[in-house]
Design a protein around this motif. Structure first.
Motif, PDB file in Angstrom:
ATOM      1  N   UNK A  59       0.799  -1.219   0.000  1.00 36.62           N
ATOM      2  CA  UNK A  59       0.000   0.000   0.000  1.00 36.62           C
ATOM      3  C   UNK A  59       0.831   1.268   0.000  1.00 36.62           C
ATOM      4  N   UNK A  60       2.163   1.152   0.167  1.00 32.54           N
ATOM      5  CA  UNK A  60       3.013   2.326   0.227  1.00 32.54           C
ATOM      6  C   UNK A  60       3.165   2.830   1.652  1.00 32.54           C
ATOM      7  N   UNK A  61       3.910   3.921   1.807  1.00 32.46           N
ATOM      8  CA  UNK A  61       4.124   4.495   3.129  1.00 32.46           C
ATOM      9  C   UNK A  61       2.870   5.213   3.602  1.00 32.46           C
ATOM     10  N   UNK A  62       2.718   5.273   4.927  1.00 31.76           N
ATOM     11  CA  UNK A  62       1.569   5.959   5.489  1.00 31.76           C
ATOM     12  C   UNK A  62       1.252   5.462   6.880  1.00 31.76           C
ATOM     13  N   UNK A  63       0.037   5.743   7.344  1.00 29.86           N
ATOM     14  CA  UNK A  63      -0.431   5.332   8.668  1.00 29.86           C
ATOM     15  C   UNK A  63      -1.226   4.045   8.525  1.00 29.86           C
ATOM     16  N   UNK A  64      -0.883   3.040   9.339  1.00 28.88           N
ATOM     17  CA  UNK A  64      -1.493   1.718   9.198  1.00 28.88           C
ATOM     18  C   UNK A  64      -2.015   1.234  10.544  1.00 28.88           C
ATOM     19  N   UNK A  65      -3.241   0.724  10.542  1.00 30.66           N
ATOM     20  CA  UNK A  65      -3.896   0.250  11.753  1.00 30.66           C
ATOM     21  C   UNK A  65      -4.376  -1.175  11.514  1.00 30.66           C
ATOM     22  N   UNK A  66      -3.961  -2.146  12.332  1.00 28.60           N
ATOM     23  CA  UNK A  66      -4.493  -3.505  12.170  1.00 28.60           C
ATOM     24  C   UNK A  66      -5.969  -3.544  12.535  1.00 28.60           C
ATOM     25  N   UNK A  67      -6.760  -4.226  11.716  1.00 28.84           N
ATOM     26  CA  UNK A  67      -8.205  -4.292  11.926  1.00 28.84           C
ATOM     27  C   UNK A  67      -8.640  -5.697  12.323  1.00 28.84           C
ATOM     28  N   UNK A  68      -8.103  -6.742  11.656  1.00 30.56           N
ATOM     29  CA  UNK A  68      -8.485  -8.119  11.955  1.00 30.56           C
ATOM     30  C   UNK A  68      -7.293  -9.022  11.676  1.00 30.56           C
ATOM     31  N   UNK A  69      -7.162 -10.070  12.486  1.00 34.36           N
ATOM     32  CA  UNK A  69      -6.054 -11.019  12.376  1.00 34.36           C
ATOM     33  C   UNK A  69      -6.638 -12.418  12.244  1.00 34.36           C
ATOM     34  N   UNK A  70      -6.261 -13.123  11.157  1.00 34.10           N
ATOM     35  CA  UNK A  70      -6.746 -14.474  10.947  1.00 34.10           C
ATOM     36  C   UNK A  70      -6.096 -15.461  11.903  1.00 34.10           C
TER      37      UNK A  70
END
Length: 360
Positions: free
Chosen positions: A194-205
């Motif tokens: 997705x490129x650089x930026x702000x990332x937040x985990x939403x769901x983990x399998x």
């Protein structure tokens, strides 16, 4: 500002009219967050019963004046400390594990997240401009065996990063001592997708499903959901249409947004600058017009409010608009800003307010 982390023992019973209800039976304060304005505490139980915490913990000298893993347990204990004892301690942001059944004084064990970085040299949250105290930090799978954490490097150097990546942790099998520990698996490598930026985990399998879902924002993306396999597979996967789950950014707006240049500016006049210590570095984003002109530009220093907030490598249409009006826009994260460790935020406490930030 302080925040207490409490564990509440719940019992089932019947409420008004005989309806099933839950009642708190006992509440125990197990840890104290000493800078919740920097980043709000987050807590969740692992499958082992241990409590995983994201805290700004107060570490006190333990033994021969070495900082130990001893965290002040509650507000009453904190009030009992002398000013000298508090100053001798260190507020450290990071992930911690509180073992099941830990009694007072509560001892927190640090959890390493980023490879090749010491505990406390990175943020375990994705902050942005707005209300202080980022909430997002980590997510677990349903079995509470895997943890995905968002992290960004902090510190007084050119390695300061106001963009995130995701890192995976797993519980090990039982060792010879019968303990299971939370250990690093590695970076997920979402930047290749997705490129650089702000990332937040939403769901983990969980189980055979090793994928994760995360939210991504950047200077040209207002926020969408992406998916990625975990571990080494995620680090080698390039961007593909299958990796992107949503596309909410209007194409007309995306074409108008500018990507800033990130620089670090040394402040040689900062009160902490000495011949032995490196100069204080201030992270700055620069938005410049892209009309191709080579003439002089009107500079515009754009200061965020707060001061307990910051500008991440995030979507900010206002600064793009100002640059397209012909300004050379500089948006610094000066002393007092969040996103570069509690010590950097604390530079404006007391007599530093209006002095350290103005110096930057």
């Amino acid at each position: 500002m302080l925040a207490e982390v409490a564990v509440v023992d719940i019992c089932a019973g019947k409420g008004e009219g005989g309806a099933p209800s839950l009642f708190p039976r006992r509440s125990d304060v197990v840890a104290l967050d000493c800078r919740q304005e920097y980043c709000r505490p987050q807590a969740a139980f692992l499958s082992t019963g241990a409590l995983l915490l994201r805290l700004n913990a107060l570490l006190l000298p333990d033994g021969d004046d070495q900082l130990g893993r001893c965290c002040v347990r509650d507000a009453k204990a904190l009030r009992a400390l002398s000013p000298e004892e508090v100053r001798a301690g260190e507020v450290r942001h990071g992930l911690w594990v509180l073992a099941e059944g830990s009694g007072p004084p509560a001892r927190l064990e640090p959890v390493d997240v980023m490879p090749y970085a010491v505990h406390g040299a990175y943020d375990c949250c994705s902050g942005s401009y707005g209300s202080p105290g980022a909430a997002e930090g980590f997510q677990m799978d349903r079995a509470r065996e895997r943890v995905v954490v968002t992290a960004r490097r902090t510190g007084p150097s050119s390695a300061i990063a106001y963009s995130d990546d995701l890192f995976e942790l797993r519980l090990t099998e039982e060792g010879t001592d019968g303990e299971r520990r939370l250990v690093q698996v590695g970076g997920i490598g979402t930047e290749a997708q997705s490129g650089r930026g702000c990332k937040i985990p939403v769901a983990v399998g969980g189980g055979d499903n090793s994928s994760i879902v995360y939210h991504h924002r950047s200077p040209t993306e207002s926020g969408d959901l992406w998916t990625s396999p975990s571990g080494a597979a995620g680090a080698t996967q390039s961007s593909s249409p299958d990796a992107r789950l949503t596309a909410t950014m209007p194409l007309s707006l995306r074409r108008k947004l500018l990507t800033p240049v990130e620089v670090t500016v040394p402040n040689l006049r900062a009160d902490c600058a000495t011949a032995e210590a490196p100069p204080l570095t201030v992270h700055t984003q620069i938005f410049a017009p892209d009309d191709g002109g080579d003439g002089p530009l009107q500079p515009l220093l754009w200061l965020h409010g707060g001061p307990m907030c910051h500008y991440s490598y995030d979507c900010n249409p206002l600064l793009t608009y100002l640059a397209r009006c012909g300004y050379l826009v500089m948006a610094p994260n000066f002393s007092g800003s969040t996103g570069n460790g509690p010590a950097f935020m604390d530079r404006v406490l007391g007599a530093g307010c209006g002095v350290a930030d103005l110096s930057d």
